[in-house]
Scaffold this motif. Structure first.
Motif, PDB file in Angstrom:
ATOM      1  N   THR A  38       0.831  -1.205   0.000  1.00 17.02           N
ATOM      2  CA  THR A  38       0.000   0.000   0.000  1.00 17.02           C
ATOM      3  C   THR A  38       0.864   1.253   0.000  1.00 17.02           C
ATOM      4  O   THR A  38       0.554   2.243  -0.670  1.00 17.02           O
ATOM      5  N   ALA A  42       1.111   4.296  -2.917  1.00 17.90           N
ATOM      6  CA  ALA A  42       0.907   5.708  -2.600  1.00 17.90           C
ATOM      7  C   ALA A  42       1.742   6.623  -3.492  1.00 17.90           C
ATOM      8  O   ALA A  42       1.348   7.768  -3.760  1.00 17.90           O
ATOM      9  N   ILE A  57      -2.715  14.369  -0.433  1.00 14.00           N
ATOM     10  CA  ILE A  57      -3.428  13.359   0.350  1.00 14.00           C
ATOM     11  C   ILE A  57      -4.642  12.834  -0.399  1.00 14.00           C
ATOM     12  O   ILE A  57      -5.030  11.669  -0.256  1.00 14.00           O
ATOM     13  N   LEU A  61      -4.812   8.924  -1.139  1.00 13.18           N
ATOM     14  CA  LEU A  61      -5.930   8.180  -0.569  1.00 13.18           C
ATOM     15  C   LEU A  61      -6.733   7.478  -1.657  1.00 13.18           C
ATOM     16  O   LEU A  61      -7.100   6.303  -1.518  1.00 13.18           O
ATOM     17  N   THR A  64      -4.623   4.448  -3.046  1.00 15.18           N
ATOM     18  CA  THR A  64      -4.496   3.325  -2.118  1.00 15.18           C
ATOM     19  C   THR A  64      -5.832   2.610  -1.921  1.00 15.18           C
ATOM     20  O   THR A  64      -5.868   1.388  -1.754  1.00 15.18           O
ATOM     21  N   VAL A  65      -6.932   3.347  -1.939  1.00 17.22           N
ATOM     22  CA  VAL A  65      -8.245   2.703  -1.832  1.00 17.22           C
ATOM     23  C   VAL A  65      -8.518   1.839  -3.068  1.00 17.22           C
ATOM     24  O   VAL A  65      -9.001   0.699  -2.961  1.00 17.22           O
ATOM     25  N   GLY A 132      -7.551  12.355  11.133  1.00 20.70           N
ATOM     26  CA  GLY A 132      -7.543  11.045  10.495  1.00 20.70           C
ATOM     27  C   GLY A 132      -7.246   9.931  11.480  1.00 20.70           C
ATOM     28  O   GLY A 132      -7.886   8.866  11.451  1.00 20.70           O
ATOM     29  N   ALA A 176      -5.419   2.147   4.035  1.00 18.67           N
ATOM     30  CA  ALA A 176      -5.171   3.124   2.973  1.00 18.67           C
ATOM     31  C   ALA A 176      -5.153   4.545   3.544  1.00 18.67           C
ATOM     32  O   ALA A 176      -4.290   5.368   3.189  1.00 18.67           O
ATOM     33  N   LEU A 177      -6.095   4.859   4.424  1.00 19.27           N
ATOM     34  CA  LEU A 177      -6.141   6.181   5.041  1.00 19.27           C
ATOM     35  C   LEU A 177      -4.897   6.429   5.881  1.00 19.27           C
ATOM     36  O   LEU A 177      -4.306   7.515   5.843  1.00 19.27           O
ATOM     37  N   THR A 178      -4.468   5.429   6.632  1.00 16.36           N
ATOM     38  CA  THR A 178      -3.287   5.582   7.478  1.00 16.36           C
ATOM     39  C   THR A 178      -2.035   5.800   6.643  1.00 16.36           C
ATOM     40  O   THR A 178      -1.168   6.612   6.998  1.00 16.36           O
ATOM     41  N   ALA A 180      -1.940   7.197   3.721  1.00 15.12           N
ATOM     42  CA  ALA A 180      -2.026   8.567   3.212  1.00 15.12           C
ATOM     43  C   ALA A 180      -1.595   9.575   4.270  1.00 15.12           C
ATOM     44  O   ALA A 180      -0.933  10.570   3.966  1.00 15.12           O
TER      45      ALA A 180
END
Length: 260
Positions: A38, A42, A57, A61, A64-65, A132, A176-178, A180
């Protein structure tokens, strides 16, 4: 304390809100390679954001999603997960690096993308990371029992009325959020280390899942502050220094476990 060090410490603390519980699930579910892949994906998100003039970001994001959804779809069709991860990870990293190199406008700091630059975070970055990190922690807390049950086994989860695929997809999105959030701090190549090493160090000493998350958070925060201190004293890169501090604690934990 200098302002840039204070912002870095606050940003690292906010990131630990997400990496501590998420890192435990990564270790329990043996998803370490997924976290690394992941981070590689990015880089492509950065290239897309630069070309489309979007905030970094947003591009990271989104990419990665999509990567997580693509991996989820391919593995459900029967393709080996490690094969898909290997192909997607290296392909997306290579495409991203080429895209960043060819992107119009000012040159992008590739070293900063790969290894992070936590000392360059701004006040807005700190707020964003805290928001986040708190969101990831809150979602995991709300789905804690379901995520634990699905981690123990798919059959057990279905018997309890839980859809394990849904919770796997949820963890994928949170990861994915982490990634980013962490890209600017520790870089694409070191993100998975911050997720895995504190959790791996805490595991032998935890007596419950909740205890492991708490101990992981303590070790993660110690890694961030210790790495920043090391960077300040010997003038080393901050992102890698944080991982060095985490690795030192992991080694100490292994020694303590053997002695015990």
């Amino acid at each position: 304390m200098d302002d840039f060090l204070l912002r870095a410490a606050l940003a690292g603390t906010g990131l630990i809100l997400a990496t501590a519980p998420l890192g435990c699930f990564v270790v329990w579910r043996r998803m370490a390679y997924f976290g690394d892949a992941t981070g590689h994906a990015a880089i492509l998100g950065v290239a897309i954001a630069v070309v489309l003039s979007l905030p970094l970001i947003v591009g990271v994001l989104a990419t990665t999603v999509v990567f997580g959804a693509l991996l989820f779809a391919l593995t459900r069709e029967g393709t080996s997960a490690d094969t898909v991860l290997g192909v997607l990870s290296h392909a997306l990293l290579a495409i991203g690096l080429v895209g960043v190199a060819l992107a119009p406008g000012p040159r992008i700091d590739l070293e900063g993308l790969l290894f992070g630059d936590i000392l360059a975070v701004r006040q807005m970055d700190v707020w964003l990371i805290w928001a986040g990190g708190a969101a990831v922690a809150a979602i995991i807390a709300a789905r804690w029992n379901a995520l634990l049950t699905a981690t123990l086994g798919d059959d057990l989860a279905r018997a309890g009325g839980i859809d394990p695929a849904r919770d796997t997809a949820l963890l994928t999105g949170l990861l994915a959020l982490t990634v980013a959030l962490a890209l600017k701090m520790v870089g694409a190549l070191l993100i998975s280390a911050l997720l895995i090493i504190p959790a791996a160090a805490a595991r032998p000493f935890a007596r419950s899942p909740e205890g492991m998350v708490a101990l992981t958070a303590v070790l993660g925060l110690t890694s961030v502050l210790g790495g920043l201190g090391l960077s300040f004293v010997i003038d080393s890169p901050a992102g890698p220094s944080i991982i060095v501090a985490a690795a030192a604690m992991y080694a100490a934990a292994r020694v303590a476990q053997a002695a015990r």
